[in-house]
Design a protein around this motif. Structure first.
Motif, mmCIF file in Angstrom:
data_model
loop_
_atom_site.group_PDB
_atom_site.id
_atom_site.type_symbol
_atom_site.label_atom_id
_atom_site.label_comp_id
_atom_site.label_asym_id
_atom_site.label_seq_id
_atom_site.Cartn_x
_atom_site.Cartn_y
_atom_site.Cartn_z
ATOM 1 N N PRO A 88 0.866 -1.416 -0.137
ATOM 2 C CA PRO A 88 0.022 0.075 0.047
ATOM 3 C C PRO A 88 0.891 1.341 -0.131
ATOM 4 O O PRO A 88 1.981 1.511 0.620
ATOM 5 N N VAL A 89 0.623 2.201 -0.839
ATOM 6 C CA VAL A 89 1.161 3.494 -0.803
ATOM 7 C C VAL A 89 0.387 4.633 0.038
ATOM 8 O O VAL A 89 -0.799 4.896 -0.315
ATOM 9 N N SER A 90 0.981 4.906 1.091
ATOM 10 C CA SER A 90 0.431 5.907 1.954
ATOM 11 C C SER A 90 0.597 7.472 1.360
ATOM 12 O O SER A 90 1.464 7.664 0.530
ATOM 13 N N ARG A 91 -0.267 8.347 2.057
ATOM 14 C CA ARG A 91 -0.186 9.762 1.745
ATOM 15 C C ARG A 91 1.206 10.411 2.018
ATOM 16 O O ARG A 91 1.450 11.019 1.337
ATOM 17 N N GLN A 92 1.864 9.747 2.910
ATOM 18 C CA GLN A 92 3.428 10.160 3.354
ATOM 19 C C GLN A 92 4.153 9.888 2.200
ATOM 20 O O GLN A 92 4.728 11.096 1.879
ATOM 21 N N LEU A 93 4.165 8.926 1.697
ATOM 22 C CA LEU A 93 4.663 8.511 0.515
ATOM 23 C C LEU A 93 4.601 9.157 -0.813
ATOM 24 O O LEU A 93 5.315 9.778 -1.755
ATOM 25 N N GLU A 94 3.210 9.423 -1.123
ATOM 26 C CA GLU A 94 2.787 10.405 -2.048
ATOM 27 C C GLU A 94 3.336 11.798 -1.946
ATOM 28 O O GLU A 94 3.686 12.393 -3.063
#
Length: 259
Positions: A88-94
Motif C-alpha cells: 500500500p502507498v500511503s499519503r506520506q509516500l505520495e
C-alpha cells in the motif's frame, strides 16, 4: 477521449531522452476515482524496479506506436523516491513523491486535482501550497497507517463482484478513463457469470455507492433488471457522447458533462 485501462497496458513510456519501461497497471483513488499514477515496469535498466508516473508528467498518448510521452528524464525517474508498488502507498509516500517532482498534492484542494479539474502543473507563482498545519500533519503520519491509504490497483480490483440492490450482476473486467481529466468514468462489467448469454455493460463510477475492499465487491443502487436492459458495450467500440447519452437516459441519470 475515453480509453480502456487494458488497452494501455504494455504501452512504452517515452522520456525526453530514453524509454523508461512499460505500463503494468494504474492506481486510482477510492474517493474521487482519479487515475493518480501509471505503474511502470522499468525492466533491466533499473534492475526491474517499478516506478510511478503521474498524469502531471504525461504529454500525449500515441496509439499507433503504443507509446506514452512524458516530460521526464531517465535520470529524474532513476533518482525518484523508492516506492514498493507491491505494498500500500500511503499519503506520506505520495507527498514525498510530489515534493520530489514539484507537483501539487491532489488531495489538498477542492477539485479532482487539488486546485483544478485537470492534472496541469501551475505556474510557479500561482502554485498552490498546502497550509502549514496540513503539511505538518501529513509529515507526521506513519507510512503504514491504513487509514491513510487511498490508492487502489486496477489489476487488483479487476474481478470484483458488482452487487445491485437485489443481487449480484457480474464482475469488473476493466476501467474506462478520461485521458484529459485522468478520472475513471466507468467500470466495464461482464454480466455473463450471473446471466448466461449475458453481455458487457458500463457502470458509471457516479453510480457506485461503495466499494467493499474486504469482500471484493462493488455496491450500486441499480437493480439487476436495469443493468440487464442497459445498452450493450462492445469491447472494441469507442465510448462516444452519443453512447454515453443513451446510457444515462436508460438509467435516468444526469451526465457528468452537464454537472
Amino acid at each position: 477521449m475515453l480509453r480502456n485501462v487494458n488497452t494501455i497496458k504494455g504501452y512504452a513510456i517515452q522520456a525526453t531522452d530514453d524509454e523508461l519501461g512499460r505500463v503494468r497497471e494504474v492506481y486510482f483513488d477510492d474517493e474521487q476515482w482519479g487515475v493518480r499514477y501509471l505503474v511502470v515496469a522499468t525492466g533491466p535498466w533499473l534492475m526491474g524496479r517499478s516506478v510511478l508516473i503521474s498524469p502531471y508528467a504525461i504529454q500525449g498518448i500515441d496509439e499507433d506506436g503504443e507509446r506514452i510521452r512524458v516530460s521526464l528524464t531517465s535520470e529524474q525517474v532513476k533518482n525518484s523516491p523508492d516506492i514498493d508498488t507491491d505494498k500500500p502507498v500511503s499519503r506520506q509516500l505520495e507527498s514525498e513523491f510530489s515534493t520530489y517532482y514539484g507537483y501539487d498534492n491532489y488531495w489538498t484542494g477542492p477539485y479532482l486535482w487539488g486546485a483544478g479539474g485537470y492534472p496541469v502543473l501551475p505556474l510557479p507563482e500561482s502554485a498552490s501550497v498546502p497550509p502549514p498545519d496540513a503539511q505538518q500533519e501529513s509529515a507526521a503520519r506513519p507510512a503504514g497507517n491504513e487509514e491513510d491509504v487511498h490508492l487502489r490497483s486496477s489489476a487488483a480490483v479487476s474481478g470484483y463482484h458488482i452487487a445491485g440492490t437485489d443481487g449480484d450482476v457480474g464482475h469488473v473486467e476493466d476501467f474506462i478513463f478520461d485521458d484529459e481529466a485522468w478520472v475513471v468514468r466507468y467500470l466495464l462489467v461482464d454480466t455473463r457469470n450471473w446471466w448466461p448469454g449475458g453481455k458487457h455493460v458500463l457502470l458509471s463510477t457516479d453510480w457506485v455507492e461503495r466499494v467493499d475492499w474486504t469482500d471484493s465487491r462493488v455496491q450500486t443502487g441499480l437493480t439487476q433488471e436495469q443493468i440487464k436492459n442497459s445498452p450493450e458495450y462492445a469491447g472494441d467500440q469507442a465510448v462516444d457522447r452519443d453512447y454515453e447519452k443513451r446510457l444515462h437516459e436508460h438509467y435516468r441519470r444526469p451526465g457528468y458533462w452537464d454537472v
